[in-house]
Structure formats: structure tokens, C-alpha cells
Design an enzyme around this catalytic site. Structure first.
Site, mmCIF file in Angstrom:
data_model
loop_
_atom_site.group_PDB
_atom_site.id
_atom_site.type_symbol
_atom_site.label_atom_id
_atom_site.label_comp_id
_atom_site.label_asym_id
_atom_site.label_seq_id
_atom_site.Cartn_x
_atom_site.Cartn_y
_atom_site.Cartn_z
ATOM 1 N N GLU A 134 40.960 42.241 44.102
ATOM 2 C CA GLU A 134 41.845 41.438 43.254
ATOM 3 C C GLU A 134 41.963 42.052 41.861
ATOM 4 O OE1 GLU A 134 40.344 37.424 43.648
ATOM 5 O OE2 GLU A 134 40.855 37.366 45.780
ATOM 6 N N HIS A 181 40.422 30.194 40.156
ATOM 7 C CA HIS A 181 39.663 29.986 41.391
ATOM 8 C C HIS A 181 40.085 28.708 42.125
ATOM 9 C CE1 HIS A 181 36.383 29.832 44.244
ATOM 10 N NE2 HIS A 181 36.101 28.606 43.833
ATOM 11 N N HIS A 212 34.985 39.099 42.373
ATOM 12 C CA HIS A 212 34.250 39.451 43.603
ATOM 13 C C HIS A 212 34.866 40.676 44.245
ATOM 14 C CE1 HIS A 212 37.718 37.801 45.628
ATOM 15 N NE2 HIS A 212 37.656 36.801 44.760
ATOM 16 N N HIS A 238 36.695 38.922 49.477
ATOM 17 C CA HIS A 238 38.002 38.688 50.084
ATOM 18 C C HIS A 238 39.057 39.287 49.166
ATOM 19 C CE1 HIS A 238 37.498 35.252 47.344
ATOM 20 N NE2 HIS A 238 38.796 35.181 47.261
ATOM 21 N N GLU A 260 33.383 33.361 42.524
ATOM 22 C CA GLU A 260 32.477 33.947 43.517
ATOM 23 C C GLU A 260 31.504 34.947 42.898
ATOM 24 O OE1 GLU A 260 35.713 33.593 43.749
ATOM 25 O OE2 GLU A 260 36.290 32.814 45.718
ATOM 26 N N ASP A 273 37.331 33.685 37.919
ATOM 27 C CA ASP A 273 37.194 33.314 39.324
ATOM 28 C C ASP A 273 35.842 32.596 39.444
ATOM 29 O OD1 ASP A 273 37.742 33.099 42.006
ATOM 30 O OD2 ASP A 273 38.287 35.173 42.285
HETATM 31 ZN ZN ZN Z 1 37.863 32.591 43.772
#
Ligand code: ZN
Length: 274
Positions: free
Chosen positions: A135, A60, A104, A116, A10, A8
Site C-alpha cells: 500500500e 483503516h 503493513h 494484504h 496493522e 493504518d
Molecule cells: Zn488497515
């Protein structure tokens, strides 16, 4: 020894704002380089402990953030949009271990930079068998389905803590401590990469005792949305049940099918976010 990396963005040291991880912008061009270095640090660490083969699944945004020619370890690069298995595309039981790089925290978590859960404009909170997950926990369903252990996660302190809930004993490289959703105290990128190299090496050396994610089956995902329209929309998918105005549940004894249903919910509800 084959390693599967889901990357990802973040969770990269220094990243604290959407403008830094969404193209096109000069800021993004700088920070994608830092992400690339962290992915390579994980590969280097794994190679130093005996890993020989790598698949990097870019997970991402539009999923094309890395530069294939500068990936170390002759890694294969799985990039681009509309991958049916999304952040877990390409995983199968031939892999020995999974790394989650630059992940994240969840939307409902303690302060975590850019937190998120799949869609920040739709999903408020996700519980997996009653435990709040991000996630990493949702993606762990696919790891369980293929029987592959997740042995490393990199990102902030909250991200590491959330992964531990589903993957007890997972190695983590905490490269920043979040202050708010848009502020963090980060290691210097060089120090972050050194930490990731060390953690990746330790994770591969410890593979003998690593186990697939600890998720009881049949498993239930409970998804709380920002508003009732999103929950109503989700129920149009077979197997999705509304339990109150903003909450739906999905239960399945097949963890991969459960993940696919969840991803379908994410894609369908995207159409009506504000
Ligand atoms: Zn991401």
C-alpha cells in the site's frame, strides 16, 4: 511546517490478529489505544523538530479508529468512509511531508503481520513499474502527483523494506519483526512510541534533502488477482487491460489518475469476493 499523516492499524506494535483491529470487540478497544499512542508519538517527534500543523487521515477499515480530542498538535482529523482518495484523502501540495503510520506489508511479501494489499480477499500481488509494492508504494503515486516527500513509515520490518523501494532514504520506525502473517515479535509499546518519536524528529530534520517518491512516468500498475472473475470484473473500467486470466495492467502518465483507477478496481471487485 505542515505534516500529512495517513494512519493504518496493522503495523502497531503488538497487533497480530484481525480481531485486534476490527470493531466491535474488547480487544479492538484496547489496541486502538496503542495505535492512538503511536500516531501521537509521530506528531510529538515532528513537533520537536519544528512541525506546526498536522492532518491525520484515518485510513483503516471504516476509518474512525482514533479519538480526536486526544490527538496531539491540535491535529485536524479526517475520518470516515467513502473518501475518494482513500488512504491519501486530503493531501495537497501545501504539505511539506507525509508520514505513513502503522502500515503493513503487501500480500505477496515475506512474512508480515496481517499483510494484504488493499483487499486480502481479492488481490494477490501488485507491481509498480515491475517492482513488487504494498500500500505504501501504491499510495506514493498520490504523493508524487502533489510533489510531497514521504519521509516516515512505521510498522514491521517488511513494511519498512517495501517503502524503501519507492522512497529511497525514507526514515522508518520498525516496531515489530514479523514471524508469520499472524505472529510478530513486538517492542514494548512504550519503546515503540519512543522509537517513533525519534524517527519522526529525524525525518523532519532531514526534510531539506527529502525527495518525492521515485516512480518513473508513465507508470504501470500490474495487479494479480486471486481468480479470473476478479480480473474480468476489473476490465470493465476504462484503462484496465487484461494480460492473462488473473492479471490486469493500468498505465497512466498522471499518477493521481492512476491511483484513482486502481481504487476503482478495488471498490468494484469488492462486490464479487468470496
Ligand atoms: Zn488497515
Amino acid at each position: 511546517m505542515k505534516i500529512y499523516l495517513s494512519s493504518d492499524m496493522e503495523g502497531t506494535a503488538g497487533v497480530v490478529d484481525w480481531s485486534q483491529c476490527l470493531a466491535p470487540s474488547a480487544e479492538y478497544e484496547y489496541y486502538r489505544g496503542l495505535l492512538q499512542n503511536e500516531v501521537n508519538a509521530a506528531i510529538e517527534g515532528a513537533m520537536s523538530a519544528g512541525a506546526t500543523s498536522f492532518l491525520v487521515n484515518d485510513s483503516h477499515s471504516s476509518m474512525q479508529n482514533l479519538r480526536p480530542d486526544t490527538l496531539l498538535g491540535d491535529a485536524r482529523y479526517l475520518s470516515g468512509r467513502h473518501k475518494p482518495m482513500y488512504m491519501m484523502e486530503g493531501l495537497d501540495s501545501s504539505f511539506d511531508a507525509i508520514f505513513f503510520i502503522s502500515y503493513h506489508g503487501s500480500m505477496a511479501s515475506e512474512a508480515s503481520a496481517l499483510s494484504h494489499t488493499y483487499n486480502p480477499r481479492a488481490i494477490t500481488r501488485v507491481l509498480l513499474n515491475g517492482t513488487e509494492v504494498g500500500e505504501s508504494g501504491i499510495n506514493a503515486l498520490v504523493a508524487l502527483g502533489h510533489g510531497v516527500p514521504i519521509v516516515l513509515i512505521t510498522g514491521d520490518d517488511t513494511t519498512a523494506e517495501e517503502a524503501e523501494r519507492v522512497c529511497p532514504g525514507i526514515h522508518s520506525a520498525v516496531v515489530k519483526t514479523s514471524v508469520t502473517r499472524f505472529a510478530a515479535d513486538s517492542l514494548h509499546p512504550t519503546a515503540a512510541c519512543a522509537l517513533i518519536r525519534e524517527a519522526a524528529a529525524a525525518a523532519v530534520k532531514g526534510l531539506g534533502s527529502a525527495k518525492p517518491p521515485q516512480i518513473e512516468l508513465p507508470a504501470t500498475l500490474e495487479v494479480l488477482f486471486h481468480n479470473g472473475d476478479l480480473a474480468e470484473m476489473a476490465t470493465r473500467i476504462t484503462g484496465v487491460t487484461k494480460i492473462d486470466a488473473r492479471t490486469v495492467t493500468i498505465t497512466d502518465d498522471d499518477p493521481i489518475r492512476l491511483f484513482r483507477t486502481f481504487i476503482t478496481v478495488v471498490l468494484l471487485t469488492r462486490a464479487i469476493v468470496e
